[in-house]
Design an enzyme around this catalytic site. Structure first.
Site, mmCIF file in Angstrom:
data_model
loop_
_atom_site.group_PDB
_atom_site.id
_atom_site.type_symbol
_atom_site.label_atom_id
_atom_site.label_comp_id
_atom_site.label_asym_id
_atom_site.label_seq_id
_atom_site.Cartn_x
_atom_site.Cartn_y
_atom_site.Cartn_z
ATOM 1 C CG ASP A 173 -3.638 -1.955 3.041
ATOM 2 O OD1 ASP A 173 -3.784 -1.535 4.203
ATOM 3 O OD2 ASP A 173 -2.548 -1.948 2.466
ATOM 4 C CG ASP A 180 -3.063 -8.378 -0.701
ATOM 5 O OD1 ASP A 180 -3.747 -7.371 -0.444
ATOM 6 O OD2 ASP A 180 -1.960 -8.606 -0.167
HETATM 7 N N1 GLY Z 1 -1.684 -3.133 0.259
HETATM 8 C C1 GLY Z 1 -0.343 -2.875 0.553
HETATM 9 C C2 GLY Z 1 0.048 -1.479 0.320
HETATM 10 O O1 GLY Z 1 -0.774 -0.596 0.163
HETATM 11 O O2 GLY Z 1 1.244 -1.232 0.282
#
Ligand code: GLY
Length: 433
Positions: free
Chosen positions: A203, A145
């Site tokens: 993601d 992230d």
């Molecule tokens: N990346 C985590 C979400 O989309 O909730």
């Protein structure tokens, strides 16, 4: 007059002349002005409130009942996996996060977009202030992230107010993300928590942008090579024949599959709405960066699947495409905003792109209506209402969330860019036919 303000006023003039295709209802007159007026007000107020804090706005506190979750999931809930309900007095109140939260880059990023769209210098000052707060994230290594965190904050700072420190932070963070790439598996590891051997979530496609930026900044293609390999491996293993995708794919050390699951969707085989948005955005981006036509084909397949699978009249999806089709089912405005932003980009890349632009316009029309757009001073300072973070964990259900605001503003910027380049755009499309 500042360049940005000039661009914006020119864009307002153009919107009336060349709004979306006549066959769909274009966002109503003045919608951009109203959206930016609301967004600027909300963002400025929140920035003022938190200017001396180390915390950032993430969402509001929400609660749930077990019967509601079980009705949505259509199975019994494992209560050990649930977040505790907050005390009643917190419900609806602003919920903050620290700089190491995966969403920390979105508030600074929204300030950058709001500044870019309005030319307002106080938004720029706030964008700089909140971007600088994230500086220690450059040392974080334990999650994919860091791409979201740093690219949305420092990445936008690089576009709009570049300096050498910004470049250094982006490259150092890209080094940390690159260190998570496993060449045998051909992917970047997403998470360090949990029981999985090597989890990769859809993601993660969003974090590749940081790697492409680092290759541009350094001239070293190792970052973009890893990004392209990650996208190829993900294309091979994350998608089902109907182009919906799994949320989590975990790999064994030799690159074979350990498991395919969901974390935030309804069940392992469902199509979690935001995941489908991440997928179409990620492959559109990868095509733009690499010109690999298989990525464009993938983006188009996913886009067509989204158009076909989303059943809501206002185009704002339920939190999962497989969630019950009922009035109580929460929407996910964040999935819609991500999709709109991706579709606007995609519409420019293919001759038949108008249908993606039309669909994005329908989303923007809905998000810009009273149903989703906050009133000034409401919604705990956020711009959009009605997103869903992780329903299976009882977390952030039917609530504002910072990344919905970020991708909504990005979609507006992309929409305005197309309006400005409208004539050029159609000429390019004709030439490509
Ligand atoms: N990346 C985590 C979400 O989309 O909730």
């Amino acid at each position: 007059m500042k360049t940005n303000s000039f661009i914006l006023s020119s864009a307002f003039l153009l919107i009336g002349m060349c709004s979306c295709n006549q066959s769909v209802s274009a966002p109503s007159d003045g919608w951009v002005e109203n959206a930016l007026d609301v967004a600027s007000y909300q963002l400025k107020q929140t920035a003022m409130q938190l200017k001396d804090s180390t915390m950032l706005p993430r969402t509001t506190w929400t609660g749930y009942t077990l019967p509601f979750l079980e009705q949505q999931l259509e199975h019994k809930v494992n209560i050990d996996s649930l977040h505790a309900n907050p005390p009643e007095q917190l419900l609806g109140k602003l919920r903050l996060c620290n700089i190491y939260d995966w969403t920390s880059g979105f508030f600074p990023g929204s300030l950058w977009y709001a500044y870019e769209l309005t030319g307002n210098d106080s938004l720029k000052a706030q964008a700089i202030l909140f971007t600088n707060k994230l500086n220690p994230v450059r040392y974080l290594k334990g999650t994919h992230d860091i791409g979201f965190m740093i690219n949305c904050s420092y990445g936008n700072a690089l576009r709009l107010a570049p300096n050498d420190t910004i470049k250094k932070v982006l490259v150092e963070t890209a080094d940390n993300l690159y260190a998570r790439f496993n060449p045998t598996i051909g992917c970047i590891r997403s998470w360090d928590f949990g029981e999985w051997n090597f989890p990769v979530i859809i993601d993660n496609m969003m974090n590749l942008e940081l790697l492409f930026n680092a290759s541009r900044l350094t001239g070293d293609t190792k970052y973009s090579d890893a990004a392209i390999q990650h996208a190829r491996t993900t294309m091979q293993h994350h998608f089902r024949p109907d182009y919906t995708c799994y949320h989590v794919v975990s790999y064994n050390n030799d690159g074979t599959i350990e498991t395919k699951q969901t974390h935030q969707g309804k069940n392992d085989e469902s199509a979690w709405s935001r995941g489908q948005g991440w997928a179409v955005y990620g492959y559109t981006l990868c095509y733009k960066e690499s010109q690999d036509s298989s990525f464009l084909q993938q983006a188009l397949h996913v886009a067509d699947m989204i158009i076909q699978r989303n059943t809501t009249a206002d185009r704002i999806p339920y939190w999962d495409f497989d969630a019950p089709n009922t009035p109580e089912t929460p929407r996910d405005a964040s999935a819609a905003a991500v999709t709109a932003s991706a579709f606007i980009d995609l519409s420019e890349l293919v001759p038949n792109g108008q249908k993606y632009l039309d669909y994005a316009c329908q989303i923007l029309q809905s998000l810009s209506s009273k149903d989703y757009l906050a009133g000034k001073g409401e919604n705990a300072g956020f711009v959009l209402k009605h997103s869903t973070g992780s329903l299976p964990h009882g977390s952030e259900i039917d609530t504002p969330i910072n990344y919905a605001d970020y991708y909504y503003l990005e979609a507006i910027k992309r929409y305005l860019d197309i309006q400005k380049g409208g004539i050029q755009h159609s000429q390019n499309l004709t030439a490509n036919k």
